[in-house]
Scaffold this active site. Structure first.
Site, PDB file in Angstrom:
ATOM      1  N   LEU A   1       1.046  -1.393  -0.142  1.00  0.00           N
ATOM      2  CA  LEU A   1       0.114   0.606   0.346  1.00  0.00           C
ATOM      3  C   LEU A   1       0.955   1.331  -0.163  1.00  0.00           C
ATOM      4  O   LEU A   1       0.998   1.671   1.415  1.00  0.00           O
ATOM      5  CB  LEU A   1      -0.972   0.340   0.876  1.00  0.00           C
ATOM      6  CG  LEU A   1      -2.548  -0.615   0.339  1.00  0.00           C
ATOM      7  CD1 LEU A   1      -1.982  -2.497   0.842  1.00  0.00           C
ATOM      8  CD2 LEU A   1      -3.456  -0.554   2.274  1.00  0.00           C
TER       9      LEU A   1
ATOM     10  N   GLU B   1       1.105   4.111  -2.704  1.00  0.00           N
ATOM     11  CA  GLU B   1       0.866   4.546  -4.433  1.00  0.00           C
ATOM     12  C   GLU B   1       1.719   5.099  -5.100  1.00  0.00           C
ATOM     13  O   GLU B   1       1.783   5.120  -5.783  1.00  0.00           O
ATOM     14  CB  GLU B   1      -0.270   5.626  -4.092  1.00  0.00           C
ATOM     15  CG  GLU B   1      -1.723   4.590  -4.054  1.00  0.00           C
ATOM     16  CD  GLU B   1      -2.101   4.306  -2.744  1.00  0.00           C
ATOM     17  OE1 GLU B   1      -3.007   3.547  -2.425  1.00  0.00           O
ATOM     18  OE2 GLU B   1      -0.871   4.361  -1.885  1.00  0.00           O
TER      19      GLU B   1
ATOM     20  N   GLN C   1      -6.428   1.796  -6.667  1.00  0.00           N
ATOM     21  CA  GLN C   1      -7.259   0.507  -5.897  1.00  0.00           C
ATOM     22  C   GLN C   1      -9.065   1.764  -5.331  1.00  0.00           C
ATOM     23  O   GLN C   1     -10.348   0.896  -7.214  1.00  0.00           O
ATOM     24  CB  GLN C   1      -7.179   0.134  -5.274  1.00  0.00           C
ATOM     25  CG  GLN C   1      -8.296  -0.670  -4.442  1.00  0.00           C
ATOM     26  CD  GLN C   1      -7.967  -1.629  -3.615  1.00  0.00           C
ATOM     27  OE1 GLN C   1      -7.812  -1.295  -1.824  1.00  0.00           O
ATOM     28  NE2 GLN C   1      -7.758  -3.015  -3.482  1.00  0.00           N
TER      29      GLN C   1
ATOM     30  N   HIS D   1     -14.264   7.523  -0.828  1.00  0.00           N
ATOM     31  CA  HIS D   1     -14.050   6.213  -2.196  1.00  0.00           C
ATOM     32  C   HIS D   1     -14.866   6.850  -3.579  1.00  0.00           C
ATOM     33  O   HIS D   1     -16.061   5.741  -4.099  1.00  0.00           O
ATOM     34  CB  HIS D   1     -14.666   4.909  -1.952  1.00  0.00           C
ATOM     35  CG  HIS D   1     -14.131   4.375  -1.105  1.00  0.00           C
ATOM     36  ND1 HIS D   1     -13.621   5.016   0.883  1.00  0.00           N
ATOM     37  CD2 HIS D   1     -13.264   3.640  -0.704  1.00  0.00           C
ATOM     38  CE1 HIS D   1     -13.232   3.969   1.318  1.00  0.00           C
ATOM     39  NE2 HIS D   1     -12.290   3.171   0.427  1.00  0.00           N
TER      40      HIS D   1
END
Length: 667
Positions: A405, A407, A429, A474
């Site tokens: 994890l 980026e 993701q 999200h």
């Protein structure tokens, strides 16, 4: 770093480097020292504008560069002139670079050591310090994938080890067993901040254990210790790929850059470290062994100074950099060699958006054997949206890579892979997570070609958008964060055929492409998609619906809102699907506005600062005489994307669209 003024003397007794090599190393040490002394004079004369002196630290640069093979990449910092001179970069080009002349490596577009040279396998200074470690890891990944027995090497400073990218790069390199040597030049100061305020561990090399990485600390002022250590490590890493953390202890005896001075540095510390000068101490060693005489050193200095003067004379004869707006705009992107899209696609089949994206990605992997996919959970699991489901079985774990994890490091590794001749697709993701990789995108991917003509062959896929009840973290669609960054290509398809065609084009394009894909369309929209390999041209809009009364200019989910609203209203609207936000198809916008005389700009992101503002401004400036009404924007509320369905419905502009169309037509 010790603050004592009593330091151990430099000693060269235990090393086995041959006489001829030691003599060559001394000449390689002397050259950057004499160049720097000359540059300090040029700085005072105003010939160059800035200088970061590496005087007293030459042994690290020279030792590392001399130890590696000439085709192994080095990623440098401010004070690594010795790398460039050891790799025999022509002095006239270096001087032209520092004087901002077109004969330099950036043609006046960047300064000092902020450039690279593929010919010399050097990637120069990245101003944020930590990110270049990830690029070096990307080069090492390329070597490993090709089975090449090579290493890459990246320098950073003690201050750079406090950045998040340092930890991300080292962790990923360790997990993937990449042959990259991370060299920390611990020179005691991060500008004016002493190392005692930078970290609490005894030595920076101690951090290696936390990553399961071999690490060691050496005397960075001892040219033989640096050379022999790096030679040994590189040989081992070529046979058994793994990363190594190497801390080189040295000292910065001049300011961070010349203008800052050294008033904050204890005078006795500078004096003590000057007694450990890597050039003079090594000269004394060679003289004591009878391998150098004082007269030979003077003759060597005279010869090098003659080279310097010849280089300066050649640089002085070069023309000054001249402005050329057309040239600067034209050279923002690396040339793309994609042929014109086929006018008549072959057989088609019905696909959902998600299937079309998966199919396009698969076609890209088959077409480009140097393409590597990287992202969280994309391998065996197939990604959280299952776009890469089954890819591991077809393409293998080397090319379909699960990532930690981190980026930023992964985007940087993608860029490094590109520098070494590969291609990368990095999946966020969720598009919202791109914030963690923002610096690599806007400062490195976007600027590489403009700065030193190096393509950045990286596609970043971004699942975005609301309508799925995913809440503020999200559901964002963040295209406006990037549309103001020159050098990026930004794609935002609205239907399955374009999603596949544009993704294939993005993967083939040598430029960095941000590929926005709307999550709510993944499984809700189907359409006819051409089979096999084809591409949709980046930079060309499409007419989703022809009409005469009003132009609705939109992209992504907005296309479907517009189609539904105009059908329900019975309005003869022309709907322009931009498809690409950068470069933007201004001709398509102008043609539609000229035809309808009214323009409504629609997008899902919040209104203030949204891309619609740019579109409205451009239409107002260039299509004013064609308008019969003010340009109108319709977008989401200026709030985060809420979670509850009723709140999200209020946030989205869809419910306000019919009213906006009617108001514009009634003006």
């Amino acid at each position: 770093m010790s603050t004592t003024t009593t330091l151990p003397p430099l000693t060269y007794k235990k090393y086995r480097t041959k006489k001829a090599t030691q003599q060559a190393l001394f000449q390689q040490l002397l050259r950057p020292r004499l160049i720097e002394e000359k540059m300090l004079k040029q700085l005072r004369q105003g010939i160059i504008s800035k200088w970061f002196a590496g005087i007293g630290q030459e042994a690290i640069s020279v030792g590392c560069a001399a130890a590696l093979e000439s085709d192994e990449y080095l990623f440098t910092m401010h004070r690594n002139l010795g790398v460039f001179t050891t790799r025999e970069v022509p002095l006239e080009r270096l001087f032209a670079q520092w004087q901002s002349k077109p004969g330099g490596f950036t043609r006046g577009r960047d300064r000092s050591f902020h450039f690279g040279s593929q010919e010399h396998k050097i990637v120069g200074m990245i101003s944020h310090l930590g990110p270049q470690l990830s690029l070096a890891a990307g080069v090492a990944l390329r070597h490993k994938l090709l089975g090449e027995k090579k290493v890459s090497l990246a320098f950073t400073g003690d201050g750079g080890t406090s950045q998040g990218e340092f930890h991300e790069a080292l962790n990923t390199a360790s997990v993937w067993k990449l042959p990259v040597l991370f060299v920390v030049e611990n020179n005691g100061w991060g500008l004016s901040t002493p190392v005692s305020e930078q970290y609490a561990c005894k030595q920076l090399a101690d951090r290696g254990a936390g990553y399961g990485m071999r690490s060691l600390t050496i005397d960075g002022n001892n040219i033989l210790e640096v050379y022999e250590t790096v030679t040994k490590l590189a040989a081992e890493m070529r046979e058994n790929p793994e990363p190594v953390l190497l801390e080189c202890l040295t000292y910065r005896v001049r300011g961070h850059e010349e203008a800052s001075g050294v008033k904050y540095v204890p005078k006795e510390e500078i004096e003590a470290w000057q007694q450990r000068d890597p050039v003079n101490n090594f000269a004394d060693h060679l003289i004591s062994k009878g391998w150098l005489t004082a007269e030979e050193r003077k003759a060597m200095e005279k010869s090098i100074k003659k080279e310097i003067e010849a280089g300066l004379k050649a640089a002085e004869a070069m023309p000054a950099t001249e402005g050329d707006v057309a040239r600067e705009l034209e050279e923002m992107y690396a040339p793309s060699t994609l042929p014109a899209p086929a006018t008549a696609p072959g057989e088609t089949s019905e696909m959902r958006v998600i299937d079309a994206i998966s199919d396009g990605l698969r076609e890209g992997m088959r077409a480009h054997d140097n393409l590597v996919l990287m992202g969280q959970d994309i391998a065996d699991y197939g990604g959280v949206f299952k776009i890469t489901d089954g890819f591991m079985a077809e393409f293998g774990a080397d090319r379909v890579r699960n990532t930690p994890l981190c980026e930023s490091a992964i985007i940087g590794i993608g860029l490094g892979l590109s520098i070494a001749g590969g291609k990368a697709m990095v999946e966020m993701q969720f598009g919202d997570f791109v914030t963690c990789g923002f610096n690599q995108i806007v400062n490195n991917l976007a600027k590489q070609h403009y700065r030193w003509n190096q393509n950045a062959d990286v596609t970043v896929r971004l699942p975005v958008g609301g309508g799925v009840g995913a809440g503020p973290y999200h559901s964002q669609t963040m295209e406006a964060w990037f549309t103001s960054v020159p050098g990026l290509k930004i794609v935002y398809p609205s239907n399955p055929a374009d999603a596949k065609g544009l993704l294939i084009a993005a993967l083939a394009d040598p430029n960095p492409v941000l590929f926005f894909e709307h999550k709510a369309l993944y499984r809700s929209l189907t359409g006819e998609v051409p089979e096999g390999y084809y591409h949709t041209e980046i930079g060309k809009a499409a007419v989703a619906r022809p009409g005469n009364d009003v132009s609705i200019i939109t992209y992504g989910m907005g296309v479907h809102w517009a189609l539904k609203a105009t059908e329900e209203l019975g309005v003869d609207a022309e709907i322009i699907d931009l498809r690409t936000l950068a470069p933007l198809d201004h001709d398509a916008i102008a043609a539609s506005v000229k035809k309808t005389s009214r323009a409504l700009i629609l997008h899902e992101a919040s209104l203030t600062g949204g891309f619609g503002g740019e579109l409205a401004a451009w239409i107002g400036e260039h299509c004013f005489e064609d308008l019969d009404a003010p340009v109108r924007r319709l977008a989401a509320l200026d709030t985060p994307v809420p979670f509850a369905a009723a709140l999200e419905a209020d946030y989205m502009p869809e419910a306000r669209l019919q009213g906006a169309i009617e108001a514009l037509l009634a003006y």
